[in-house]
Design an enzyme around this catalytic site. Structure first.
Site, PDB file in Angstrom:
ATOM      1  N   PHE A  49     115.472  58.869  35.262  1.00 55.08           N
ATOM      2  CA  PHE A  49     116.108  58.577  36.516  1.00 55.08           C
ATOM      3  C   PHE A  49     115.860  59.916  37.320  1.00 55.08           C
ATOM      4  O   PHE A  49     116.106  60.911  36.868  1.00 55.08           O
ATOM      5  CB  PHE A  49     117.663  58.423  36.107  1.00 55.08           C
ATOM      6  CG  PHE A  49     118.516  58.211  37.232  1.00 55.08           C
ATOM      7  CD1 PHE A  49     118.552  57.093  37.846  1.00 55.08           C
ATOM      8  CD2 PHE A  49     118.931  59.379  38.187  1.00 55.08           C
ATOM      9  CE1 PHE A  49     119.359  56.926  39.115  1.00 55.08           C
ATOM     10  CE2 PHE A  49     119.509  59.160  39.446  1.00 55.08           C
ATOM     11  CZ  PHE A  49     119.605  57.833  40.028  1.00 55.08           C
ATOM     12  N   ASP A  77     112.796  68.081  36.205  1.00 57.03           N
ATOM     13  CA  ASP A  77     113.924  67.641  37.150  1.00 57.03           C
ATOM     14  C   ASP A  77     115.167  68.067  36.547  1.00 57.03           C
ATOM     15  O   ASP A  77     115.467  67.524  35.401  1.00 57.03           O
ATOM     16  CB  ASP A  77     113.902  66.201  37.448  1.00 57.03           C
ATOM     17  CG  ASP A  77     115.006  65.620  38.167  1.00 57.03           C
ATOM     18  OD1 ASP A  77     116.029  66.364  38.301  1.00 57.03           O
ATOM     19  OD2 ASP A  77     115.148  64.522  38.652  1.00 57.03           O
ATOM     20  N   LYS A 112     122.606  68.566  42.619  1.00 56.30           N
ATOM     21  CA  LYS A 112     123.978  68.167  42.201  1.00 56.30           C
ATOM     22  C   LYS A 112     124.929  69.548  42.079  1.00 56.30           C
ATOM     23  O   LYS A 112     125.368  69.873  43.359  1.00 56.30           O
ATOM     24  CB  LYS A 112     124.130  67.778  40.571  1.00 56.30           C
ATOM     25  CG  LYS A 112     123.552  66.129  40.869  1.00 56.30           C
ATOM     26  CD  LYS A 112     123.789  65.343  39.507  1.00 56.30           C
ATOM     27  CE  LYS A 112     123.570  64.059  39.729  1.00 56.30           C
ATOM     28  NZ  LYS A 112     122.325  63.318  39.359  1.00 56.30           N
TER      29      LYS A 112
HETATM   30  C1  LIG Z   1     121.185  62.559  40.014  1.00 58.77           C
HETATM   31  C2  LIG Z   1     120.078  62.695  39.822  1.00 58.77           C
HETATM   32  C3  LIG Z   1     119.013  62.788  40.744  1.00 58.77           C
HETATM   33  C4  LIG Z   1     119.099  62.115  42.284  1.00 58.77           C
HETATM   34  O1  LIG Z   1     120.155  62.990  42.898  1.00 58.77           O
HETATM   35  P1  LIG Z   1     121.007  62.310  44.131  1.00 58.77           P
HETATM   36  O2  LIG Z   1     121.660  63.627  44.805  1.00 58.77           O
HETATM   37  O3  LIG Z   1     122.089  61.207  43.602  1.00 58.77           O
HETATM   38  O4  LIG Z   1     119.952  61.799  44.845  1.00 58.77           O
HETATM   39  C5  LIG Z   1     117.756  62.900  40.284  1.00 58.77           C
HETATM   40  N1  LIG Z   1     117.443  63.378  39.173  1.00 58.77           N
HETATM   41  C6  LIG Z   1     118.306  63.429  38.076  1.00 58.77           C
HETATM   42  C7  LIG Z   1     117.644  63.879  36.768  1.00 58.77           C
HETATM   43  C8  LIG Z   1     119.860  63.361  38.544  1.00 58.77           C
HETATM   44  O5  LIG Z   1     120.610  63.270  37.320  1.00 58.77           O
END
Ligand SMILES: *Cc1c(COP(=O)(O)O)cnc(C)c1O
Length: 418
Positions: free
Chosen positions: A159, A244, A273
Site C-alpha cells: 500500500f 516507504d 503521516k
Molecule cells: C498512508 C500511507 C500512504 C499514503 O499516505 P496518504 O497521506 O494517505 O496519501 C503511503 N504509504 C504508506 C505505507 C501508508 O501507510
C-alpha cells in the site's frame, strides 16, 4: 434557450428532530458525503492524548491513531504550541520565496535521517510519487537507463497511496478496479522473497520500493534478514532501495525507522503521516545529494509543500523524535502489548504480528470478521480498524501508558474470549 437554469437538488431527507447527535451526524454524512469510506458509527468531537470523546460525551481509547498520523497523540502540547505560534506569524509563502521555517526543518529532518537533502510535500501519496520520479530521473541521468525504459520493483500486498500511478502497481482489486488505464513501469514480487527480487532485477530496474512492515496489508513483518538482503542486493545491482516509512517510521516500531531494526539504511526514505504531528499534512522524501540532486528548478513542486505552518509542526515533531523518548515507549509498551496479545492466541485470535506499539491480529473467521470485532471494541470503548477481512490493526498513540495498553488488551479479551 440555455439549459443552465438552476436544477432542483436531489431530495434531501430532513433530519428528524429527535435524532440523537450521533445519528444526526451519520445521516448528514450519508446524505452529503461521497461513499469512499464506511466509518464505524462513532462521531468524534474532542480528543486529547490517546483519548477521544464523541458527540454524546462518551470516551474512547484511540487505538488506531489516524493510521499512525497521531503517533504523538491528539493535541500534543508541544506540537499545538508550535502550530499556534506559527499561525500567528506566517502560514504560507509558496516555494517562489524562502520562509524562515523551511531551512531549519529540513536541516533537522536531514540530521534525524542521516541524509543530505529533504524534498517536502504534503500527503504520503505525493511523497511516493516524488520518490518514483526521483528513481526514474536517477535511473536516466545517473545509472544510464535508456529514456522511458525505467522499471521499479514493488511488493505484492503493498500500500503506497491512492494516485492513479500508485494504484497501478497495487494488487488489491478494491483499490484498482475501473481506474485504468494503468501507469506502466512496475513489477511486483512477493514480499519477503529475496530470490524472487533478485530474479526480477534487470539492467532497466532503477528502484526497489518497499514498506519495511506492510501496514495496510495487516502489519505484515518480513522474514528476519530480508531487509539486510535487499540492501546488499540493491547496492550490488546499482538499484535504489526506497523505503516507504510513511506508516512504519517515526517511532511506531520502537525505533525511529523500521529499517533501523535490521540496521539498514535505505537510499531513500519516504515519510508522511506522523511527520505532520496529527495537525497538518506533511510528507517528505529524504535522500543523499547523489540521488535527490536530480531535481532542477521547475522539474517538480507543490504549492503547499514545505509551507511554514507544516514546517514549524514538522520541526517540532523531529525534535520530539530526537529525544528518543517515543521510540523507547514504543519498545517497552510494545513488549507488553505483544505478550498480552499472545495470550489471546487460540482464544479467538489465530495470529499475532507485533512490532513496537503496532500489531495486526487475525481473528478466527469462525468467530467473527475483523469489522465485527472493531464494532464490538467500539462498544467496549476502544477504537480500532479492520483490514482484509479477518485482520484488526492496533496502533495506539505512542503517548499511551501501560494502563491504556491493559485497557486495550482487556477489551480485546472480553470481545474475543467467548
Ligand atoms: C498512508 C500511507 C500512504 C499514503 O499516505 P496518504 O497521506 O494517505 O496519501 C503511503 N504509504 C504508506 C505505507 C501508508 O501507510
Amino acid at each position: 434557450m440555455s439549459e443552465t437554469a438552476a436544477r432542483p437538488g436531489p431530495e434531501r431527507p430532513s433530519v428528524a428532530p429527535d435524532l440523537s447527535p450521533t445519528l444526526h451526524h451519520i445521516s448528514m454524512a450519508r446524505d452529503w458525503l461521497a461513499g469512499n469510506y464506511s466509518p464505524l458509527p462513532v462521531v468524534i468531537a474532542h480528543a486529547e492524548g490517546a483519548w477521544v470523546t464523541d458527540v454524546e460525551g462518551r470516551r474512547y481509547l484511540d487505538a488506531l491513531a489516524g493510521y499512525s498520523a497521531l503517533n504523538f497523540g491528539h493535541l500534543h502540547p508541544t506540537l499545538i504550541a508550535a502550530a499556534r505560534a506559527q499561525l500567528e506569524r506566517l502560514t504560507l509563502t509558496s516555494r517562489a520565496f524562502h520562509s524562515d521555517r523551511l531551512g531549519p526543518f529540513s536541516h533537522e529532518l536531514a540530521t534525524l535521517t542521516g541524509k543530505d537533502l529533504v524534498l517536502p510535500m504534503n500527503t504520503g501519496a505525493e511523497a511516493v510519487e516524488t520518490a518514483i520520479k526521483t528513481a526514474r530521473r536517477w535511473g536516466y541521468e545517473v545509472k544510464g537507463v535508456p529514456d522511458g525504459r525505467a522499471r521499479i520493483i514493488a511488493m505484492a500486498g503493498n500500500f503506497h497511496g491512492r494516485t492513479t500511478t500508485i494504484i497501478s502497481f497495487s494488487d488489491d482489486p478494491l483499490a484498482r478496479e475501473h481506474y485504468g488505464p494503468y501507469t506502466p513501469g512496475f513489477d511486483l514480487v512477493p514480499f519477503g522473497d529475496i530470490a524472487a527480487l533478485e530474479a526480477a532485477i534487470t539492467d532497466e530496474t532503477v528502484a526497489v520500493l518497499l514498506e519495511p512492515v506492510q501496514g495496510e496489508g495487516g502489519v505484515i513483518i518480513p522474514p528476519e534478514g530480508w531487509l539486510r538482503d535487499v540492501r546488499e542486493l540493491t547496492r550490488r545491482r546499482n538499484v535504489l532501495m526506497v523505503a516507504d516509512e510513511i506508516q512504519s517510521g517515526l517511532g511506531r516500531t520502537g525505533s525511529t525507522f523500521a529499517c533501523d531494526l535490521e540496521g539498514v539504511v535505505p537510499d531513500v526514505y519516504v515519510l508522511g503521516k506522523a511527520l505532520g504531528g496529527g495537525i497538518v499534512p506533511l510528507s517528505a522524501v529524504v535522500a543523499d545529494r547523489d540521488v535527490l540532486g536530480v531535481f532542477t528548478p521547475g522539474s517538480h513542486g507543490s504549492t503547499f509543500g514545505g509551507n511554514p505552518l507544516a514546517a514549524a509542526v514538522g520541526q517540532a515533531v523531529v525534535e520530539l523524535l530526537a529525544t528518543g523518548e517515543y521510540q523507547e515507549r514504543a519498545r517497552t509498551l510494545g513488549a507488553v502489548l505483544d505478550s498480552g496479545l499472545r495470550e489471546l492466541l487460540g482464544h479467538g485470535v489465530d495470529a499475532v504480528r507485533c512490532r513496537g506499539l503496532w500489531a495486526g491480529i487475525d481473528i478466527d473467521p469462525r468467530l467473527m470478521t475483523g469489522r465485527e470485532a472493531s464494532h464490538r471494541l467500539l462498544v467496549e470503548g476502544v477504537l480500532v480498524k479492520d483490514t482484509h477481512g479477518s485482520t484488526v490493526r492496533l496502533a495506539p498513540p505512542l503517548v499511551v501508558g501501560e494502563a491504556e495498553v491493559q485497557i486495550l488488551l482487556g477489551a480485546l479479551g472480553k470481545v474475543l474470549r467467548r
